[in-house]
Design a protein around this motif. Structure first.
Motif, PDB file in Angstrom:
ATOM      1  N   CYS A   1       9.033 -13.648   3.576  1.00 20.15           N
ATOM      2  CA  CYS A   1      10.381 -13.679   4.178  1.00 20.15           C
ATOM      3  C   CYS A   1      10.498 -14.797   5.213  1.00 20.15           C
ATOM      4  O   CYS A   1      11.540 -14.950   5.835  1.00 20.15           O
ATOM      5  CB  CYS A   1      10.740 -12.309   4.755  1.00 20.15           C
TER       6      CYS A   1
ATOM      7  N   CYS B   1       3.557  -7.420   3.978  1.00 28.19           N
ATOM      8  CA  CYS B   1       4.520  -7.628   5.052  1.00 28.19           C
ATOM      9  C   CYS B   1       5.312  -6.342   5.324  1.00 28.19           C
ATOM     10  O   CYS B   1       5.918  -5.785   4.404  1.00 28.19           O
ATOM     11  CB  CYS B   1       5.476  -8.752   4.687  1.00 28.19           C
TER      12      CYS B   1
ATOM     13  N   LEU C   1       7.952  -6.200   6.944  1.00 30.86           N
ATOM     14  CA  LEU C   1       9.352  -6.558   7.213  1.00 30.86           C
ATOM     15  C   LEU C   1      10.172  -6.757   5.947  1.00 30.86           C
ATOM     16  O   LEU C   1      11.390  -6.845   5.993  1.00 30.86           O
ATOM     17  CB  LEU C   1       9.417  -7.840   8.061  1.00 30.86           C
ATOM     18  N   HIS C   2       9.501  -6.883   4.812  1.00 32.16           N
ATOM     19  CA  HIS C   2      10.244  -6.968   3.547  1.00 32.16           C
ATOM     20  C   HIS C   2       9.426  -6.266   2.459  1.00 32.16           C
ATOM     21  O   HIS C   2       8.256  -5.943   2.666  1.00 32.16           O
ATOM     22  CB  HIS C   2      10.579  -8.427   3.187  1.00 32.16           C
TER      23      HIS C   2
ATOM     24  N   CYS D   1       5.119 -14.616   7.973  1.00 29.08           N
ATOM     25  CA  CYS D   1       5.171 -14.104   6.610  1.00 29.08           C
ATOM     26  C   CYS D   1       5.606 -15.209   5.664  1.00 29.08           C
ATOM     27  O   CYS D   1       6.676 -15.811   5.861  1.00 29.08           O
ATOM     28  CB  CYS D   1       6.146 -12.930   6.529  1.00 29.08           C
TER      29      CYS D   1
HETATM   30 ZN   LIG Z   1       7.887 -10.720   5.011  1.00 25.86          ZN
END
Ligand SMILES: [Zn+2]
Length: 323
Positions: free
Chosen positions: A63, A39, A41-42, A60
């Motif tokens: 997250c 991911c 985003l995290h 995801c």
């Molecule tokens: Zn994520």
């Protein structure tokens, strides 16, 4: 922006292509054409980011966030919806057909003395400016032939508004400025309507991504105002293409703390001043700092510079602007 324009934008930017351009790598396919990877985003250690390229959606499991390409741009760049849309527009550039037309018009500019003479008369003189704004010229009666030769069907040209229903080039004897997803055409002839856009939205503020980081932004009405200011070294300038901002442009102006110098035409009938006051009021409601720049009566920034005004004098007007 309306719903249709957003759907179009999403169609033109496949999520997977956008992810890959931002260094996302799939770890493995997991059936039904779906892909799994780390991911972006995290801080992800085992692949939990699922992408469905056919539906253009992601989710995801780590997250627990998901959505379409606009949602991804929001989360990835940590911006709000309108900025995400603006970033995506910028990333995509013009749709291929308009991109092609822009290239063609740019080629024509220096082949037509009347176009260069018109630009000169409007104060557009530096090659860097012409390059920066990608200014072109539509002589008329030749774009259709060029694009058809490249394989674009007539129907597509009509749909984009480049060619009229009767089959003629829509822009004739016009200076052409490419915008986000449209082309603005300024007529050289005094008998034709001076300003034209292709069908569809005029889009956001001109060149917004370049100026939105500036603590002070000069907002003007027309692209020729923008041009002379940029040429004079004021690179913190943007243009609304008219005095009426659409909702998208208004949101852009309000997307951060900044001072805005409203520099609309100072016309004798007072319509420019009224538009300035109304906009200043709305912007102040959003807690932005607004200054209104007073040009000598009857002038717009373009005529101010064309008639001998220089950067120092304009700077003095900015400093004298009323807040
Ligand atoms: Zn994520």
């Amino acid at each position: 922006m309306n719903r249709r324009a957003l759907d179009e934008l999403k169609q033109q930017i496949p999520l997977l292509e956008y992810l890959q351009a931002h260094d996302w790598q799939q770890a493995r396919p997991i059936g039904f054409g779906r892909l799994l990877g780390l991911c972006p985003l995290h801080a992800d250690h085992k692949p939990s980011f699922l992408v469905d390229p056919t539906k253009n959606l992601f989710y995801c499991y780590g997250c627990r966030r998901g959505g379409d390409v606009i949602r991804f741009a929001e989360l990835y760049h940590q911006v709000k919806f309108p900025q995400a849309v603006a970033l995506l527009h910028q990333w995509r550039g013009l749709p291929p057909l308009l991109h092609e037309a822009t290239g063609f018009y740019r080629m024509q500019l220096h082949r037509h003395g009347e176009a260069v003479a018109y630009l000169y008369q409007r104060g557009v003189r530096s090659p860097e400016l012409i390059e920066h704004m990608r200014i072109g010229y539509a002589p008329g009666s030749c774009l259709r032939g060029w694009l058809t030769q490249l394989g674009y069907p007539l129907q597509a040209l009509r749909q984009a508004g480049l060619v009229t229903g009767a089959g003629y080039d829509a822009y004739t004897h016009r200076i052409v400025f490419p915008l986000e997803g449209n082309l603005y055409g300024r007529s050289l002839s005094t008998t034709a309507p001076p300003h034209r856009f292709l069908p569809g939205a005029k889009g956001g503020l001109y060149s917004w991504e370049r100026v939105r980081q500036c603590p002070e932004v000069i907002l003007v009405e027309g692209l020729f105002d923008y041009a002379v200011l940029w040429q004079a070294g004021f690179h913190n300038v943007t243009c609304a293409m008219g005095t009426q901002l659409n909702a998208y442009q208004f949101r852009q102006l309000c997307d951060g703390m900044r001072s805005i110098y409203l520099t609309f035409d100072s016309d004798a009938n007072g319509s420019g001043q009224r538009a300035t006051q109304a906009l200043a009021h709305r912007l102040r409601e959003q807690r932005l700092k607004v200054c209104t720049v007073e040009l000598p009566e009857g002038h717009d920034p373009n005529s101010f510079f064309v008639n001998g005004g220089d950067a120092g004098q304009f700077q003095a007007l900015l400093e004298a602007a009323r807040s």
